[in-house]
Motif scaffolding. Structure first.
Motif, short mmCIF file in Angstrom:
data_model
loop_
_atom_site.label_atom_id
_atom_site.label_comp_id
_atom_site.label_asym_id
_atom_site.label_seq_id
_atom_site.Cartn_x
_atom_site.Cartn_y
_atom_site.Cartn_z
N ALA A 137 9.51 10.88 1.48
CA ALA A 137 10.03 12.25 1.57
C ALA A 137 9.32 13.09 2.61
O ALA A 137 9.70 14.24 2.85
CB ALA A 137 9.93 12.93 0.20
N GLY A 138 8.26 12.54 3.23
CA GLY A 138 7.55 13.28 4.26
C GLY A 138 6.39 14.09 3.75
O GLY A 138 5.75 14.82 4.52
N GLY A 139 6.07 13.99 2.46
CA GLY A 139 4.94 14.75 1.92
C GLY A 139 3.59 14.12 2.22
O GLY A 139 2.55 14.78 2.16
N LEU A 140 3.58 12.82 2.54
CA LEU A 140 2.36 12.09 2.92
C LEU A 140 2.65 11.29 4.19
O LEU A 140 3.80 10.91 4.45
CB LEU A 140 1.92 11.13 1.81
N ASP A 141 1.60 11.04 4.97
CA ASP A 141 1.75 10.22 6.17
C ASP A 141 1.55 8.75 5.87
O ASP A 141 2.20 7.88 6.47
CB ASP A 141 0.75 10.66 7.24
N VAL A 142 0.65 8.46 4.95
CA VAL A 142 0.29 7.08 4.67
C VAL A 142 -0.20 6.98 3.23
O VAL A 142 -0.74 7.95 2.68
CB VAL A 142 -0.80 6.59 5.66
N ALA A 143 0.01 5.82 2.61
CA ALA A 143 -0.46 5.60 1.24
C ALA A 143 -1.05 4.20 1.13
O ALA A 143 -0.44 3.22 1.59
CB ALA A 143 0.67 5.78 0.22
N PHE A 144 -2.22 4.12 0.53
CA PHE A 144 -2.86 2.84 0.24
C PHE A 144 -2.69 2.60 -1.26
O PHE A 144 -3.24 3.34 -2.07
CB PHE A 144 -4.34 2.89 0.62
N VAL A 145 -1.91 1.59 -1.62
CA VAL A 145 -1.55 1.38 -3.02
C VAL A 145 -1.77 -0.08 -3.41
O VAL A 145 -1.86 -0.96 -2.55
CB VAL A 145 -0.08 1.76 -3.29
N HIS A 146 -1.85 -0.30 -4.72
CA HIS A 146 -1.92 -1.67 -5.22
C HIS A 146 -0.66 -1.98 -6.02
O HIS A 146 -0.15 -1.13 -6.74
CB HIS A 146 -3.19 -1.90 -6.06
#
Length: 313
Positions: A137-146
């Motif tokens: 949605a454009g609220g974050l640039d990048v996410a590090f997830v498991h």
């Protein structure tokens, strides 16, 4: 506010299943959350019927007070984000999302050194799905997830992915004087009589653990709660729990790998289209190497499995 939003979602949809989908959580975790709220208030807020959930008299009273608070908080957050966006518009920024990880501190430190003058923000969330939606949605640039093995995540269309580690084993934390702590590698059957602590609000966590128990033919007692509470129970010998292999050593707790690594997650870096992730990914990988070297047991695991992350670049 999380509890109030959950109550409003259940009332709006008339279904725990639909409310869980709206909130981006699993139905069992939402059911557990509702039960906790009702236990705190000492009465039912919803009647579970075949056709769905209906607010009780008390439930309607609580909802009448909850809705204005939820609406007000939503407006406050929206306005605050808009003002923050305006303040940051004059310079570069990097908005990072992350599920809980031992590498966050080292990653941020490295990014601030490599990207001076960049406004770097961080949001940590138990829900990988919620973080991925925010990137989409454009609220974050990048996410590090498991991504828990056996419980795949749905990555929004158009986002870019890089896999940091295709299969990170999950180790087990236990009391220092637990009989199994005397061995370098623990068999799952050795922990069958223990109480296991798991946080059902973490996407895939309970489903993944339940799958492993089913495949091993085990049915241990399971406690639901957050991992901060779990740590206090573990050191007293009241529970054991899965943990990240990068978890550092503690005098009052033992951390051991499970034989054949039945529990595992995949580590992903997901970014919005067009974002140059070379530096972001490079510093994440370096921070992960650092964390792995500090955890001697995990570093040995990486060496045994010939992982490139075990090598010093």
């Amino acid at each position: 506010m999380r509890h109030l939003r959950a109550l409003c979602a259940i009332a709006d949809t008339g279904s725990l299943h639909q409310a869980a989908r709206r909130l981006g959580v699993s139905q069992p975790s939402l059911t557990t959350q509702l039960r906790r709220i009702e236990n705190t208030l000492g009465a039912e807020l919803f009647r579970r019927e075949r056709t769905g959930c209906r607010p009780t008299l008390l439930g309607r009273a609580v909802l009448s007070r909850a809705r204005p608070l939820v609406d007000g908080m939503t407006a406050l957050v929206s306005d605050a984000k808009a003002e923050a966006e305006a303040v940051r518009a004059s310079g570069p920024r990097l908005r990072i999302g992350c599920t809980a990880s031992r590498v966050i501190g080292g990653w941020l430190r490295r990014l601030r050194l490599r990207l001076p003058g960049t406004d770097i923000s961080l949001r940590v969330d138990v829900s990988a799905r919620a973080l991925l939606r925010d990137v989409g949605a454009g609220g974050l640039d990048v996410a590090f997830v498991h991504e828990v093995e056996g419980c795949p995540l749905t990555v929004p269309e158009g986002l870019e992915q890089r896999v940091l580690l295709d299969r990170e084993p999950q180790f087990i934390s236990m009391a220092r004087d637990h009989p199994a702590a005397a061995r370098p590698v623990v068999d799952l059957a050795d922990l069958a009589a223990d109480r296991w602590m798991v946080d059902p609000t973490v996407d895939g966590e309970w489903d993944g653990l339940r799958r492993v128990f089913d495949e091993a033919g085990l049915a241990p007692t399971v406690l639901h709660g957050d991992y901060l509470t779990a740590a206090s129970l573990i050191v007293l010998g009241e529970a054991v729990a899965p943990c990240q292999p990068t978890s550092g050593p503690r005098d009052d707790m033992a951390i051991r790998p499970l034989r054949d690594d039945p529990l595992a997650v995949r580590l992903l870096l997901v970014s919005r289209p067009g974002l140059d992730t070379a530096t972001v990914y490079g510093e994440l990988e370096a921070a992960y190497r650092e964390a792995a070297r500090r955890a001697a047991g995990y570093h040995q695991w990486l060496l045994r499995n010939r992982s490139p992350l075990a090598r010093t670049p």
